[in-house]
Scaffold this active site. Structure first.
Site, PDB file in Angstrom:
ATOM      1  N   ILE A  15     -13.207   3.030  -6.251  1.00 15.83           N
ATOM      2  CA  ILE A  15     -12.206   3.741  -7.045  1.00 15.83           C
ATOM      3  C   ILE A  15     -12.612   3.754  -8.510  1.00 15.83           C
ATOM      4  O   ILE A  15     -12.467   4.773  -9.199  1.00 15.83           O
ATOM      5  CB  ILE A  15     -10.823   3.086  -6.897  1.00 15.83           C
ATOM      6  CG1 ILE A  15     -10.384   3.032  -5.433  1.00 15.83           C
ATOM      7  CG2 ILE A  15      -9.780   3.846  -7.713  1.00 15.83           C
ATOM      8  CD1 ILE A  15      -9.099   2.243  -5.195  1.00 15.83           C
ATOM      9  N   LEU A  64     -14.669 -12.578 -13.255  1.00 20.47           N
ATOM     10  CA  LEU A  64     -13.258 -12.923 -13.259  1.00 20.47           C
ATOM     11  C   LEU A  64     -13.010 -14.424 -13.343  1.00 20.47           C
ATOM     12  O   LEU A  64     -11.963 -14.870 -13.826  1.00 20.47           O
ATOM     13  CB  LEU A  64     -12.569 -12.375 -11.993  1.00 20.47           C
ATOM     14  CG  LEU A  64     -12.464 -10.853 -11.882  1.00 20.47           C
ATOM     15  CD1 LEU A  64     -11.864 -10.479 -10.526  1.00 20.47           C
ATOM     16  CD2 LEU A  64     -11.630 -10.262 -13.013  1.00 20.47           C
ATOM     17  N   SER A 126      -1.967  -2.724  -5.210  1.00 19.85           N
ATOM     18  CA  SER A 126      -2.138  -2.164  -3.866  1.00 19.85           C
ATOM     19  C   SER A 126      -0.782  -2.030  -3.196  1.00 19.85           C
ATOM     20  O   SER A 126       0.182  -2.727  -3.544  1.00 19.85           O
ATOM     21  CB  SER A 126      -3.044  -3.075  -3.023  1.00 19.85           C
ATOM     22  OG  SER A 126      -3.043  -2.662  -1.661  1.00 19.85           O
ATOM     23  N   ARG A 137      12.532  -6.136   8.891  1.00 20.18           N
ATOM     24  CA  ARG A 137      13.298  -5.192   8.084  1.00 20.18           C
ATOM     25  C   ARG A 137      13.502  -3.885   8.830  1.00 20.18           C
ATOM     26  O   ARG A 137      12.560  -3.284   9.350  1.00 20.18           O
ATOM     27  CB  ARG A 137      12.561  -4.950   6.764  1.00 20.18           C
ATOM     28  CG  ARG A 137      13.169  -3.891   5.877  1.00 20.18           C
ATOM     29  CD  ARG A 137      12.495  -3.917   4.518  1.00 20.18           C
ATOM     30  NE  ARG A 137      12.653  -2.659   3.790  1.00 20.18           N
ATOM     31  CZ  ARG A 137      12.465  -2.519   2.491  1.00 20.18           C
ATOM     32  NH1 ARG A 137      12.104  -3.573   1.778  1.00 20.18           N
ATOM     33  NH2 ARG A 137      12.597  -1.364   1.909  1.00 20.18           N
ATOM     34  N   LYS A 162      -3.302  -9.784  -4.067  1.00 15.27           N
ATOM     35  CA  LYS A 162      -2.850  -8.637  -4.848  1.00 15.27           C
ATOM     36  C   LYS A 162      -1.415  -8.829  -5.341  1.00 15.27           C
ATOM     37  O   LYS A 162      -1.080  -8.464  -6.469  1.00 15.27           O
ATOM     38  CB  LYS A 162      -2.960  -7.352  -4.024  1.00 15.27           C
ATOM     39  CG  LYS A 162      -4.371  -6.972  -3.616  1.00 15.27           C
ATOM     40  CD  LYS A 162      -5.301  -6.802  -4.808  1.00 15.27           C
ATOM     41  CE  LYS A 162      -5.062  -5.516  -5.567  1.00 15.27           C
ATOM     42  NZ  LYS A 162      -6.102  -5.285  -6.618  1.00 15.27           N
ATOM     43  N   PRO A 185      -1.923   1.912  -4.769  1.00  9.17           N
ATOM     44  CA  PRO A 185      -2.388   2.905  -3.796  1.00  9.17           C
ATOM     45  C   PRO A 185      -2.332   2.387  -2.363  1.00  9.17           C
ATOM     46  O   PRO A 185      -2.482   1.187  -2.112  1.00  9.17           O
ATOM     47  CB  PRO A 185      -3.835   3.168  -4.217  1.00  9.17           C
ATOM     48  CG  PRO A 185      -4.260   1.916  -4.913  1.00  9.17           C
ATOM     49  CD  PRO A 185      -3.027   1.330  -5.540  1.00  9.17           C
ATOM     50  N   ALA A 186      -2.115   3.314  -1.439  1.00  9.45           N
ATOM     51  CA  ALA A 186      -2.226   3.009  -0.020  1.00  9.45           C
ATOM     52  C   ALA A 186      -3.716   2.986   0.342  1.00  9.45           C
ATOM     53  O   ALA A 186      -4.567   2.756  -0.519  1.00  9.45           O
ATOM     54  CB  ALA A 186      -1.450   4.042   0.787  1.00  9.45           C
TER      55      ALA A 186
END
Length: 340
Positions: A15, A64, A126, A137, A162, A185-186
């Protein structure tokens, strides 16, 4: 034409390269972080091949899990697009194994951005930070107010990382004056820019190679990477985007439907793509011995209605269809020789 400098963390990702391309096309100066200089050179070659003005691209090494390099990376930037995060093909057994890199890395980036006087951070989260861990649910509609339940043992390591990292970003920016917008995003598909295929594209590659003749009854929201890149830029440039999460999904498709769309786009794949749906009881039996199967159990037959209306309304995103994204992924995998 824009002239501001934008830092993209993890610029070598699938991405991230699309985001860098669209920002360079718009006239921004882009600074990208990588973990090795070799990766940085690969990104430069890729973006140049697609017509980007790489004279406005700077590469910096930063990890990171280390403080080194982040102050330099953020210095002089107006915006930061934080995309770096671990995304392994196989889920670790320890559900919290990816948290240190994801959470601590996010806090390092936020801290460097704050210290450098950055105006806004756009974070790539995400959809798995939104809907997981809610198996009982009844309401299938999930929106920007929903969060995954990381206390549920069904939630895997990637989703945990995430969710924890995104929550940390919101907490770290609260009351600081540093603006934050988050993209959720999916399942991201669409054209590759080079042969370095991401985790999502490799699932399509496995289908195209005939390695998944049967698949579980599991569905995903799907979004084209070009729309994801556009959403990042819009979240960066749109004043009202600050303080909001944006779910990106063009529609939900099951694994068997993805296979059918692949065959429709490329009839030579008809005998390779999945042709049968695995009975749910088989997946449940497998879950007793397989951690990967356990992650699927609560997703079996579970429809999800992902609310992407804020992205359409506030970011002006006009989504390509899932079928366009699937076909573009397949064509790219062929183009770069990843599937024959």
């Amino acid at each position: 034409m824009a002239s501001d400098t934008v830092l993209i963390t993890g610029i070598s990702g699938f991405i991230a390269k699309h985001v860098a391309l669209i920002l360079l096309e718009r006239g921004y100066t882009v600074r990208g972080t990588v973990r090795s200089s070799a990766k940085g050179e690969e990104v430069r070659v890729t973006l140049a091949r697609h017509g980007a003005a790489v004279d406005r691209l700077e590469i910096i090494e930063a990890d990171l899990l280390s403080d080194a390099g982040w102050a330099e990376a953020a210095a002089g930037c107006r915006f930061v697009v934080h995309m770096a995060s671990p995304f392994p093909m196989a889920q670790p057994r320890d559900r919290f194994a990816l948290v240190p890199a994801a959470r601590e890395g996010t806090l390092r980036v936020i801290g460097a951005a704050r210290d450098a006087g950055v105006e806004r951070v756009v974070m790539t989260s995400s959809i798995v930070a939104v809907y997981q861990g809610h198996g009982s649910r009844a309401d299938a509609r999930y929106g920007d107010a929903d969060w995954s339940n990381t206390n549920d043992p069904s939630v895997g390591a990637y989703a945990v990382s995430k969710t924890v990292a995104e929550r940390a970003a919101w907490e770290a920016t609260r009351g600081t004056g540093l603006e934050l917008a988050v993209i959720n995003p999916a399942f991201v598909l669409g054209p590759l820019l080079d042969a370095d295929a991401g985790t999502s594209a490799m699932l399509i590659a496995m289908m195209m190679r005939g390695r998944t003749p049967v698949v579980p009854d599991v569905s995903f929201g799907i979004v084209d990477v070009r729309d994801v890149a556009q959403a990042h830029m819009a979240a960066m440039e749109t004043p009202a985007a600050a303080g909001h999460r944006f779910i990106l999904s063009a529609g939900t498709r099951s694994l068997i439907e993805i296979g059918r769309h692949l065959a429709a786009a490329d009839p030579t794949l008809r005998r390779r793509v999945p042709r049968f749906v695995l009975p749910d009881y088989v997946v449940r039996m497998a879950s007793k011995v397989s951690a990967q199967a356990r992650l699927l159990v609560l997703e079996l037959g579970r429809a999800k209605d992902l609310d992407a209306d804020p992205a359409r309304t506030n970011l002006a995103i006009v989504f390509r269809t899932p079928e366009e994204a699937i076909a573009a992924t397949a064509a790219s995998l062929r183009e770069y020789g990843l599937v024959r």
